[in-house]
Design a protein around this motif. Sequence first.
Motif, PDB file in Angstrom:
ATOM      1  N   SER A  38      -4.622 -19.156  77.210  1.00  0.00           N
ATOM      2  CA  SER A  38      -4.040 -17.531  77.681  1.00  0.00           C
ATOM      3  C   SER A  38      -2.453 -17.927  77.592  1.00  0.00           C
ATOM      4  O   SER A  38      -2.277 -18.417  78.513  1.00  0.00           O
ATOM      5  CB  SER A  38      -4.428 -17.173  78.474  1.00  0.00           C
ATOM      6  OG  SER A  38      -4.620 -15.469  78.392  1.00  0.00           O
ATOM      7  N   LYS A  42      -0.661 -19.894  71.509  1.00  0.00           N
ATOM      8  CA  LYS A  42      -1.473 -19.093  69.615  1.00  0.00           C
ATOM      9  C   LYS A  42      -0.767 -17.634  69.084  1.00  0.00           C
ATOM     10  O   LYS A  42      -0.780 -18.485  67.831  1.00  0.00           O
ATOM     11  CB  LYS A  42      -2.893 -19.017  70.010  1.00  0.00           C
ATOM     12  CG  LYS A  42      -3.113 -20.287  70.528  1.00  0.00           C
ATOM     13  CD  LYS A  42      -4.716 -19.777  71.316  1.00  0.00           C
ATOM     14  CE  LYS A  42      -5.300 -18.754  71.909  1.00  0.00           C
ATOM     15  NZ  LYS A  42      -4.982 -19.037  73.334  1.00  0.00           N
ATOM     16  N   THR A  43      -0.975 -16.794  69.322  1.00  0.00           N
ATOM     17  CA  THR A  43      -0.484 -15.322  68.247  1.00  0.00           C
ATOM     18  C   THR A  43       1.207 -15.988  68.486  1.00  0.00           C
ATOM     19  O   THR A  43       1.790 -15.558  66.987  1.00  0.00           O
ATOM     20  CB  THR A  43      -0.418 -14.189  69.745  1.00  0.00           C
ATOM     21  OG1 THR A  43      -1.947 -13.886  70.241  1.00  0.00           O
ATOM     22  CG2 THR A  43      -0.154 -13.186  68.946  1.00  0.00           C
ATOM     23  N   THR A  44       2.030 -15.938  69.347  1.00  0.00           N
ATOM     24  CA  THR A  44       3.367 -16.671  68.386  1.00  0.00           C
ATOM     25  C   THR A  44       3.666 -17.393  67.256  1.00  0.00           C
ATOM     26  O   THR A  44       4.429 -17.716  66.463  1.00  0.00           O
ATOM     27  CB  THR A  44       3.798 -17.085  69.802  1.00  0.00           C
ATOM     28  OG1 THR A  44       4.057 -16.442  70.871  1.00  0.00           O
ATOM     29  CG2 THR A  44       5.513 -17.291  69.062  1.00  0.00           C
TER      30      THR A  44
HETATM   31  N1  ATP Z   1       7.803 -10.385  71.692  1.00  0.00           N
HETATM   32  C1  ATP Z   1       7.655 -11.867  73.216  1.00  0.00           C
HETATM   33  N2  ATP Z   1       8.841 -11.308  74.422  1.00  0.00           N
HETATM   34  C2  ATP Z   1       8.646 -11.609  75.698  1.00  0.00           C
HETATM   35  N3  ATP Z   1       7.827 -12.874  75.852  1.00  0.00           N
HETATM   36  C3  ATP Z   1       6.248 -12.675  74.725  1.00  0.00           C
HETATM   37  C4  ATP Z   1       6.950 -12.300  73.655  1.00  0.00           C
HETATM   38  N4  ATP Z   1       5.722 -12.748  73.001  1.00  0.00           N
HETATM   39  C5  ATP Z   1       5.200 -13.391  73.424  1.00  0.00           C
HETATM   40  N5  ATP Z   1       5.309 -13.955  74.994  1.00  0.00           N
HETATM   41  C6  ATP Z   1       4.963 -14.708  75.881  1.00  0.00           C
HETATM   42  O1  ATP Z   1       5.037 -15.885  75.268  1.00  0.00           O
HETATM   43  C7  ATP Z   1       3.518 -16.680  76.151  1.00  0.00           C
HETATM   44  C8  ATP Z   1       2.441 -17.061  74.657  1.00  0.00           C
HETATM   45  O2  ATP Z   1       2.459 -15.676  74.441  1.00  0.00           O
HETATM   46  P1  ATP Z   1       1.276 -15.957  73.306  1.00  0.00           P
HETATM   47  O3  ATP Z   1       0.705 -14.253  73.187  1.00  0.00           O
HETATM   48  O4  ATP Z   1       1.578 -16.225  71.798  1.00  0.00           O
HETATM   49  O5  ATP Z   1       0.042 -15.767  74.323  1.00  0.00           O
HETATM   50  P2  ATP Z   1      -1.661 -17.041  73.424  1.00  0.00           P
HETATM   51  O6  ATP Z   1      -1.976 -17.840  73.250  1.00  0.00           O
HETATM   52  O7  ATP Z   1      -1.687 -15.952  72.439  1.00  0.00           O
HETATM   53  O8  ATP Z   1      -1.854 -16.237  74.663  1.00  0.00           O
HETATM   54  P3  ATP Z   1      -3.771 -15.212  74.589  1.00  0.00           P
HETATM   55  O9  ATP Z   1      -4.823 -16.324  74.420  1.00  0.00           O
HETATM   56  O10 ATP Z   1      -3.890 -14.168  75.899  1.00  0.00           O
HETATM   57  O11 ATP Z   1      -3.725 -14.296  73.284  1.00  0.00           O
HETATM   58  C9  ATP Z   1       3.177 -15.995  77.331  1.00  0.00           C
HETATM   59  O12 ATP Z   1       3.715 -16.200  77.922  1.00  0.00           O
HETATM   60  C10 ATP Z   1       3.827 -14.149  76.785  1.00  0.00           C
HETATM   61  O13 ATP Z   1       4.221 -13.655  77.673  1.00  0.00           O
END
Ligand code: ATP
Length: 257
Positions: A38, A42-44
Amino acid sequence: MSKLVSDGLTKSFGDLKVLENVHLTIEDGEFVALVGPSGCGKTTFLRTVAGLESADEGAIYLNEHQITGPGRDRGFVFQQDSLLPWRTVMENTVVGLELAGKLNGAEAERVRALLDLVGLGGFENYYPRQLSGGMRQRVNLARALAIDPKVLLMDEPFSALDAQTREIMQAELQRVWEEGRKTVLFVTHQIDEAVFLADRVLVFARRPGRLLEDIRIDLPRPRNMATKRRPEFVALVDRIWKLIEKDVRESVLIEKI
Ligand SMILES: Nc1ncnc2c1ncn2[C@@H]1O[C@H](COP(=O)(O)OP(=O)(O)OP(=O)(O)O)[C@@H](O)[C@H]1O
Ligand SMILES: [Mg+2]
């Protein structure tokens, strides 16, 4: 020709470096899963491919064209269904075509066939509130496919579903993918889901998010429930879990503070 290329993608939000120098290539028609703890980005990453976020450094290319914004060549399925409650299944599915001014009789017929393909034949006139969670995600999938994208981006599309529905949806997605062989980038937390569906599993590490390993999954297709019991399957899941275990434990601890 390679479909999708991430060439040194780097992305920060303020002081937080979320993705660092991500280099990867996804071939035409490949099903690629992305796993990682987490917060590893990934989402980014997916949102950047979708054109909803911009790169700080590096770039993403689709068929050698740099991605600079959203487009109909990419379909997106989110974790939570994003259906319009006042629209029927059919009306929700055609929304992208409508926005593009491309909705005509022939296209409506194609969408009807798509709804059949995802197992929603006969439910065209239902409203979202009349559907189960699994059915709503089927509508989301049909809607993403309706614009006939080159790439399908899926961000934990089954995570809100119960375990049995999820198993069924995995098998269904595989079947739908076999029909059209679109390039798919599929994010999941569940390692067995990634191994079951993908040709390749990309393992991301966190702080900053980067590509740790690229693992080819050579299990024969079509895969079924018995696939999950094969020793090769279990060994792959085990290997990937060992790669991210430390990161996952740390991310859980950080989230608890
Ligand atoms: N728009 C935004 N502004 C500021 N910080 C962000 C933003 N989007 C994501 N983050 C930060 O970037 C990091 C990566 O987020 P992301 O959502 O891409 O992770 P992830 O791998 O998809 O996590 P998960 O498995 O929980 O969905 C996190 O620390 C999050 O807080
Ligand atoms: Mg995410």
